[in-house]
Design a protein around this motif. Structure first.
Motif, PDB file in Angstrom:
ATOM      1  N   ILE A   1      35.444  70.881  41.792  1.00 10.29           N
ATOM      2  CA  ILE A   1      35.798  71.574  40.519  1.00 10.29           C
ATOM      3  C   ILE A   1      36.439  73.245  40.701  1.00 10.29           C
ATOM      4  N   ALA A   2      38.025  73.451  40.891  1.00 11.14           N
ATOM      5  CA  ALA A   2      38.831  74.520  41.524  1.00 11.14           C
ATOM      6  C   ALA A   2      38.670  75.620  40.451  1.00 11.14           C
ATOM      7  N   SER A   3      39.365  76.031  40.696  1.00  7.66           N
ATOM      8  CA  SER A   3      39.808  77.229  39.620  1.00  7.66           C
ATOM      9  C   SER A   3      40.332  78.317  40.615  1.00  7.66           C
ATOM     10  N   ASP A   4      41.190  78.819  40.142  1.00 11.60           N
ATOM     11  CA  ASP A   4      42.126  80.467  41.263  1.00 11.60           C
ATOM     12  C   ASP A   4      41.659  82.055  40.868  1.00 11.60           C
ATOM     13  N   HIS A   5      40.289  81.618  39.044  1.00  9.46           N
ATOM     14  CA  HIS A   5      40.171  82.648  39.143  1.00  9.46           C
ATOM     15  C   HIS A   5      38.566  82.807  38.933  1.00  9.46           C
ATOM     16  N   PRO A   6      38.483  83.827  39.033  1.00  4.13           N
ATOM     17  CA  PRO A   6      37.134  84.026  39.579  1.00  4.13           C
ATOM     18  C   PRO A   6      35.728  83.599  38.896  1.00  4.13           C
ATOM     19  N   ALA A   7      34.290  83.213  39.477  1.00  7.47           N
ATOM     20  CA  ALA A   7      33.344  83.057  39.097  1.00  7.47           C
ATOM     21  C   ALA A   7      32.616  83.987  37.656  1.00  7.47           C
ATOM     22  N   ASP A   8      33.253  85.110  37.519  1.00  9.45           N
ATOM     23  CA  ASP A   8      32.703  85.711  36.384  1.00  9.45           C
ATOM     24  C   ASP A   8      34.621  86.253  34.941  1.00  9.45           C
ATOM     25  N   THR A   9      34.659  85.377  34.697  1.00 10.74           N
ATOM     26  CA  THR A   9      35.765  85.492  34.227  1.00 10.74           C
ATOM     27  C   THR A   9      35.387  83.833  33.102  1.00 10.74           C
ATOM     28  N   ALA A  10      36.576  84.264  31.658  1.00 18.94           N
ATOM     29  CA  ALA A  10      35.819  82.941  30.838  1.00 18.94           C
ATOM     30  C   ALA A  10      36.568  82.120  31.019  1.00 18.94           C
ATOM     31  N   ALA A  11      37.512  81.271  32.277  1.00 17.51           N
ATOM     32  CA  ALA A  11      37.879  80.135  32.545  1.00 17.51           C
ATOM     33  C   ALA A  11      36.406  79.852  33.771  1.00 17.51           C
ATOM     34  N   GLY A  12      35.819  80.760  35.035  1.00 21.08           N
ATOM     35  CA  GLY A  12      34.962  80.748  35.362  1.00 21.08           C
ATOM     36  C   GLY A  12      33.597  79.870  34.317  1.00 21.08           C
TER      37      GLY A  12
ATOM     38  N   ALA B   1      56.241  87.624  36.448  1.00 23.34           N
ATOM     39  CA  ALA B   1      54.946  86.266  36.634  1.00 23.34           C
ATOM     40  C   ALA B   1      53.840  86.271  38.414  1.00 23.34           C
ATOM     41  N   LEU B   2      52.820  86.781  38.256  1.00 25.51           N
ATOM     42  CA  LEU B   2      52.603  86.914  39.962  1.00 25.51           C
ATOM     43  C   LEU B   2      50.725  86.085  39.238  1.00 25.51           C
ATOM     44  N   PRO B   3      50.339  85.522  40.219  1.00 26.23           N
ATOM     45  CA  PRO B   3      48.783  84.782  40.378  1.00 26.23           C
ATOM     46  C   PRO B   3      47.724  86.534  40.269  1.00 26.23           C
ATOM     47  N   VAL B   4      46.408  86.257  39.522  1.00 23.89           N
ATOM     48  CA  VAL B   4      45.547  86.848  39.392  1.00 23.89           C
ATOM     49  C   VAL B   4      45.550  87.836  40.888  1.00 23.89           C
ATOM     50  N   GLN B   5      45.412  86.782  41.893  1.00 25.93           N
ATOM     51  CA  GLN B   5      45.327  87.281  43.181  1.00 25.93           C
ATOM     52  C   GLN B   5      45.696  87.948  43.835  1.00 25.93           C
TER      53      GLN B   5
ATOM     54  N   GLY C   1      42.071  91.069  31.027  1.00 21.85           N
ATOM     55  CA  GLY C   1      41.222  92.045  31.544  1.00 21.85           C
ATOM     56  C   GLY C   1      39.528  91.402  31.465  1.00 21.85           C
ATOM     57  N   ASP C   2      39.317  90.215  31.292  1.00 23.33           N
ATOM     58  CA  ASP C   2      38.476  89.345  31.385  1.00 23.33           C
ATOM     59  C   ASP C   2      37.464  89.592  32.457  1.00 23.33           C
ATOM     60  N   GLY C   3      36.374  89.658  32.456  1.00 26.45           N
ATOM     61  CA  GLY C   3      35.062  89.210  33.551  1.00 26.45           C
ATOM     62  C   GLY C   3      35.901  90.219  34.670  1.00 26.45           C
ATOM     63  N   ALA C   4      34.998  90.049  35.798  1.00 24.07           N
ATOM     64  CA  ALA C   4      35.606  89.812  37.052  1.00 24.07           C
ATOM     65  C   ALA C   4      37.294  91.227  36.962  1.00 24.07           C
ATOM     66  N   VAL C   5      38.453  90.053  36.512  1.00 18.55           N
ATOM     67  CA  VAL C   5      39.287  90.565  36.807  1.00 18.55           C
ATOM     68  C   VAL C   5      39.637  91.811  35.569  1.00 18.55           C
TER      69      VAL C   5
ATOM     70  N   ALA D   1      39.145  99.960  37.992  1.00 18.41           N
ATOM     71  CA  ALA D   1      39.631 100.673  38.619  1.00 18.41           C
ATOM     72  C   ALA D   1      41.272 101.299  39.639  1.00 18.41           C
ATOM     73  N   ASN D   2      42.190 100.828  38.719  1.00 17.08           N
ATOM     74  CA  ASN D   2      42.965 100.994  38.803  1.00 17.08           C
ATOM     75  C   ASN D   2      44.122 101.623  37.509  1.00 17.08           C
TER      76      ASN D   2
END
Length: 354
Positions: free
Chosen positions: A36-47, A191-195, A213-217, A223-224
């Motif tokens: 089960i793949a996601s383009d978001h980090p694990a520590d996000t709502a989707a993850g 529009a740009l990918p979160v990565q 700005g959820d979780g790891a994102v 930081a910026n």
């Protein structure tokens, strides 16, 4: 020659169906691991939704089906629909806006300023779920569950409280629709990918980011970008989907167990959303991010005008039954977060029936 090619295609289709049935039969006997793949980090709502589904899948199917979560997956980023249909992954988490090319119904949860709370987000998702299923089915996809996101705001290096603050900002958005809305107010939005966000921020190529700005994102953004402008642009959702042919090839007794795992994951996601929003707020406070809630009246008016124009555009491109979802949404009460969408909501309104 045409008959030969047609015969080859039919043979390949029959063989593929045979292999799919054989694979499903084998899964029922010996167990099978799905990616089960996601383009978001694990520590996000989707993850977290993917992780919940992985756990529920093993439990509900008694280990006949198990899941392996793959985060920041290239397959999910490049073309999630193709990744599932080609069998590169068995299921994929995909952001609603990324499916806009499939059907405009998937722009619904990202319509600007249409939803004002997590309760309203759930109500809209319940009403739209049959329409989502139909549109995904036409694309050869099966909807497993809907995964909600916290509300999106505008992260920036400097506070954005007036129209002048927004003008000429280089802004990353999550879909073309939000880029058009902010672009109409003078921003340079794309529009740009979160990565891509982290490196663009570090290199000084972005001034602002439209995101929950959820979780790891959120940690990357903090930081910026030291300002979060809580404009509550939208409460978007993601979908976890699989191939419809793979679903239909599963043994009949296994499908209800898969459905139960998906329903369990979705219910957990909605139930967890309020706490997740609070946790994100606490994280921003600890990181020293300034949360700018009041904005200039002129900016508020222009944002909502641009947003309403986007809604009008969407209404002009969808069939009446999909447009009716908004009208029904405005007159129905929110369901409890702990249960699947009530039948009364799913049946409410013309065109929202299965």
């Amino acid at each position: 020659m045409i008959r030969i090619r047609l015969g080859q295609r039919i043979t390949h289709a029959v063989l593929a169906a045979f292999l799919a049935c054989g694979t499903a039969g084998h899964a029922a006997r010996a167990g099978q691991t799905w990616t089960i793949a996601s383009d978001h980090p694990a520590d996000t709502a989707a993850g977290r939704g993917v992780e919940s589904f992985v756990a529920a899948l093993t439990r509900q199917t008694d280990g006949v089906l198990t899941g392996r979560a793959e985060f920041m997956a290239k397959a999910a980023t490049k073309d999630p629909v193709a990744a599932v249909l080609d069998g590169n992954v068995q299921a994929v988490d995909v952001f609603a806006g990324a499916l806009a090319h499939v059907d405009p119904i998937f722009e619904l949860s990202t319509l600007p300023f249409a939803v004002r709370s997590e309760e309203e987000s759930r109500r809209l998702a319940c009403l739209a779920k049959p329409a989502y299923r139909r549109a995904l089915l036409r694309a050869g996809l099966h909807l497993l569950f809907i995964s909600p996101w916290p509300p999106t705001g505008l992260w920036s290096r400097q506070p954005v409280t007036t129209l002048a603050d927004l003008a000429n900002l280089r802004v990353r958005t999550y879909d073309d629709a939000s880029a058009e809305v902010l672009g109409a107010l003078g921003a340079h939005a794309a529009a740009l990918p979160v990565q891509d966000v982290g490196s663009l921020l570090r290199n000084g190529h972005l001034d602002a980011v439209l995101s929950s700005g959820d979780g790891a994102v959120g940690i990357t953004l903090q930081a910026n970008l030291s300002n979060f402008n809580a404009i509550h642009y939208a409460f978007p959702v993601s979908f976890v989907v699989m191939s419809q042919s793979r679903y239909e090839a599963l043994p009949e007794k296994l499908r209800p167990k898969l459905d139960a795992a998906a329903n369990e994951a979705e219910s957990q996601q909605w139930a967890a959303l309020p706490a997740r929003i609070r946790a994100n707020d606490v994280q921003m406070q600890h990181a020293g991010v300034s949360v700018n809630t009041p904005i200039d009246n002129a900016l508020d008016v222009r944002l909502r005008e641009a947003g309403q124009n986007r809604v009008y555009d969407w209404l002009s491109r969808v069939p009446p039954e999909d447009a009716d979802i908004i009208r029904t949404f405005q007159h129905q009460e929110a369901p409890a977060a702990q249960v699947p969408c009530p039948l009364s909501l799913l049946e409410a309104g013309r065109g929202t029936r299965e």
